[in-house]
Design an enzyme around this catalytic site. Structure first.
Site, mmCIF file in Angstrom:
data_model
loop_
_atom_site.group_PDB
_atom_site.id
_atom_site.type_symbol
_atom_site.label_atom_id
_atom_site.label_comp_id
_atom_site.label_asym_id
_atom_site.label_seq_id
_atom_site.Cartn_x
_atom_site.Cartn_y
_atom_site.Cartn_z
ATOM 1 C CE LYS A 68 -4.381 -1.640 1.232
ATOM 2 N NZ LYS A 68 -5.657 -1.503 1.814
ATOM 3 C CE LYS B 36 -6.861 -7.513 -0.741
ATOM 4 N NZ LYS B 36 -7.312 -7.178 0.626
ATOM 5 C CE LYS C 297 -14.161 -3.200 2.377
ATOM 6 N NZ LYS C 297 -12.808 -3.252 2.977
HETATM 7 N N1 AQP Z 1 -9.973 -10.553 -2.118
HETATM 8 C C1 AQP Z 1 -10.237 -11.123 -0.942
HETATM 9 N N2 AQP Z 1 -10.328 -12.459 -0.827
HETATM 10 C C2 AQP Z 1 -10.605 -13.059 0.361
HETATM 11 N N3 AQP Z 1 -10.818 -12.351 1.502
HETATM 12 C C3 AQP Z 1 -10.744 -11.016 1.422
HETATM 13 N N4 AQP Z 1 -10.894 -10.039 2.341
HETATM 14 C C4 AQP Z 1 -10.724 -8.831 1.759
HETATM 15 N N5 AQP Z 1 -10.461 -8.985 0.452
HETATM 16 C C5 AQP Z 1 -10.448 -10.327 0.216
HETATM 17 C C6 AQP Z 1 -11.185 -10.297 3.746
HETATM 18 O O1 AQP Z 1 -12.248 -9.459 4.158
HETATM 19 C C7 AQP Z 1 -12.032 -9.091 5.525
HETATM 20 C C8 AQP Z 1 -12.169 -7.611 5.676
HETATM 21 O O2 AQP Z 1 -11.085 -6.960 5.036
HETATM 22 P P1 AQP Z 1 -10.987 -5.391 5.130
HETATM 23 O O3 AQP Z 1 -11.967 -4.769 4.261
HETATM 24 O O4 AQP Z 1 -11.056 -4.933 6.536
HETATM 25 O O5 AQP Z 1 -9.520 -5.116 4.661
HETATM 26 P P2 AQP Z 1 -8.781 -5.506 3.344
HETATM 27 O O6 AQP Z 1 -8.333 -6.922 3.472
HETATM 28 O O7 AQP Z 1 -7.709 -4.475 3.129
HETATM 29 O O8 AQP Z 1 -9.899 -5.395 2.239
HETATM 30 P P3 AQP Z 1 -9.902 -4.613 0.898
HETATM 31 O O9 AQP Z 1 -11.156 -4.963 0.192
HETATM 32 O O10 AQP Z 1 -8.619 -4.887 0.149
HETATM 33 O O11 AQP Z 1 -9.983 -3.112 1.351
HETATM 34 P P4 AQP Z 1 -9.137 -1.877 0.868
HETATM 35 O O12 AQP Z 1 -9.135 -1.906 -0.631
HETATM 36 O O13 AQP Z 1 -9.822 -0.661 1.394
HETATM 37 O O14 AQP Z 1 -7.789 -2.049 1.491
HETATM 38 C C9 AQP Z 1 -10.677 -9.641 5.941
HETATM 39 O O15 AQP Z 1 -10.866 -10.854 6.646
HETATM 40 C C10 AQP Z 1 -10.012 -9.901 4.619
HETATM 41 O O16 AQP Z 1 -9.055 -10.944 4.701
#
Ligand code: AQP
Length: 339
Positions: free
Chosen positions: A118, A201, A204
Site C-alpha cells: 500500500k 487481490k 474494495k
Molecule cells: N480478495 C479477498 N479475498 C478473500 N478475503 C478477502 N478479504 C478482503 N479482500 C479479500 C477479507 O475481508 C475481511 C475484511 O477486510 P478489510 O476490508 O477490513 O480489509 P482488506 O483486506 O484491506 O480489504 P480490501 O477490500 O482490500 O480493502 P481496501 O481496498 O480498502 O484495502 C478480511 O478478513 C479480509 O481478509
C-alpha cells in the site's frame, strides 16, 4: 493449541473503505455467519478507525459504516446471537491500540506485506496510522481475548503479528494475560483475485469497478464483469493440479467453489474440460443466485438507517461490557494510574 483458560471467542472486522466485494463475502462474512452455529461467542466489528488510515470523505463515512453493517445483517449475522458494532463507539480499541504501539517494534511493521504494497514507492507520504494499523488490529482482537479470527489469506500476517504482540506483552510484564489467537483460513476462495489481473487481490478500493464484484451489483453487472474477466485461452482442466500456473482460471474456479460450498475438484468434475463460454455464464448465474437476496436485504436495511444505528449502538454497549474490564486490567498491569 488454544489456551483452555480463555473462552472460545471469535472476533473479526471489516473496514468501511468502500463497498463490500465478493472477496469480503467469501473470505469473511459468509464464514462469520457460520460461526454463529458453533460453541464460539461471536463478535463482529465495522472497523471505521482503520478506514481513516487513508482519506475518507466525512460526508460518506457514516453511511459506508452503515452499509458494511447492513452487509453483515443481510448475509445472516443475527445481532442477538453475535455482538455487532462499529469500532469508533468503543473507545477502548484506541486506548489498547496505543499501549500496543508501545509494545510492537518498528521492524515488525516494516515487514508487513500489506504496508509494503500500500505504501509502494511513497512510504514517506503515508499516514502514521496506515503504518501502525496492525497494532490497532491486534488491540481489536485482544481487547476481547479472542481465541480465533476468521480472515482471508491477506490478513494472515496481521493475525500472526497479533500473536507476537500478545507474546511480547506477556513476556515484558511477566504475566499470562493475552491469548495466542489463531488465524482461521480454510476452504476455497480465501484470496479472491482481481478479475482483470489474477495476480492481484480483489479490493474494495481497487481502481476499476470492472476488477471486482460488489455485493450490491445487479445481475447485469455481475454477468458483464464475469464475461469480461481475463482468462487464458485453454478450457478448464479435469483436475485441480491443472490450474497451476493459471491464476485467472484458478480464481474463477475457486469463486465458484466458494459460492457453491464445494471443493475446486468438485467444480472441475461438474464442468470437465468446459470452455469459458460455458463456465462464465454458469458462474455468473450462481453469483446472482447467492448475492441477489443479500443485496436486496442490504437495500431494504439502508432504507432504515435509524434501525442500523440502534443495532450498532446496542452492540457497542455489549462489546464494552467485555472490553472495559480487560482494558482496566491492562492498565493495571502496565502501571497506569486511573481513579
Ligand atoms: N480478495 C479477498 N479475498 C478473500 N478475503 C478477502 N478479504 C478482503 N479482500 C479479500 C477479507 O475481508 C475481511 C475484511 O477486510 P478489510 O476490508 O477490513 O480489509 P482488506 O483486506 O484491506 O480489504 P480490501 O477490500 O482490500 O480493502 P481496501 O481496498 O480498502 O484495502 C478480511 O478478513 C479480509 O481478509
Amino acid at each position: 493449541m488454544t489456551d483452555q483458560k480463555f473462552t472460545p471467542r471469535v472476533f473479526s472486522g471489516i473496514k468501511p473503505s468502500g463497498g463490500l466485494t465478493l472477496g469480503n463475502y467469501l473470505g469473511a462474512i459468509k464464514r462469520f455467519v457460520a460461526y454463529q452455529d458453533t460453541d464460539f461467542e461471536t463478535i463482529y466489528c465495522v472497523v471505521d478507525l482503520h478506514a481513516i488510515t487513508v482519506w475518507q470523505d466525512p460526508a460518506h463515512l457514516a453511511d459506508a459504516t452503515r452499509e458494511v453493517a447492513a452487509g453483515f445483517l443481510a448475509a445472516g449475522i443475527d445481532p442477538e446471537r453475535s455482538v455487532l458494532f462499529n469500532q469508533a463507539q468503543v473507545s477502548e480499541h484506541a486506548e489498547l491500540g496505543w499501549i500496543f504501539n508501545c509494545v510492537a517494534r518498528m521492524g515488525w511493521m516494516n515487514r508487513m506485506t500489506q504496508w509494503k504494497e500500500k505504501s509502494g514507492k511513497n512510504a514517506e507520504a503515508q499516514s502514521l496510522g496506515l503504518f501502525a494499523y496492525p497494532s490497532l488490529m491486534a488491540a481489536d482482537i485482544l481487547l476481547y481475548h479472542a481465541t480465533h479470527v476468521p480472515v482471508g489469506e491477506d490478513q494472515k500476517q496481521h493475525v500472526e503479528l497479533t500473536r507476537d504482540i500478545a507474546q511480547k506483552f506477556n513476556h515484558d510484564f511477566g504475566i499470562d494475560f493475552f491469548p495466542e489467537t489463531q488465524p482461521v483460513i480454510e476452504g476455497p476462495a480465501m484470496r479472491v483475485m482481481n478479475l482483470r489481473d489474477g495476480t492481484k487481490k480483489m479490493s474494495k478500493s481497487g481502481e476499476s469497478d470492472m476488477e471486482r464484484i460488489n455485493m450490491t451489483d445487479d445481475a447485469d453487472a455481475i454477468a458483464r464483469k464475469f464475461r469480461k474477466a481475463r482468462t487464458d485461452a485453454e478450457p478448464l482442466p479435469e483436475t485441480a493440479a491443472g490450474l497451476t500456473g493459471r491464476p485467472e482460471a484458478k480464481n474463477l474456479v475457486e469463486i465458484y467453489a466458494g459460492l457453491a460450498d464445494i471443493t475446486p475438484e468438485a467444480v472441475l468434475a461438474q464442468y470437465p474440460g468446459a470452455g469459458w463460454g460455458v463456465f462464465k455464464p454458469a458462474l455468473a448465474d450462481l453469483a446472482v443466485e447467492r448475492l441477489a437476496p443479500v443485496s436486496a436485504e442490504m437495500a431494504r436495511l439502508m432504507g432504515d438507517r435509524a434501525e442500523i444505528d440502534r443495532i450498532l449502538g446496542r452492540g457497542a454497549e455489549r462489546a464494552r461490557e467485555i472490553a472495559a474490564p480487560i482494558l482496566k486490567q491492562t492498565y493495571d498491569i502496565v502501571g497506569l494510574l486511573r481513579g
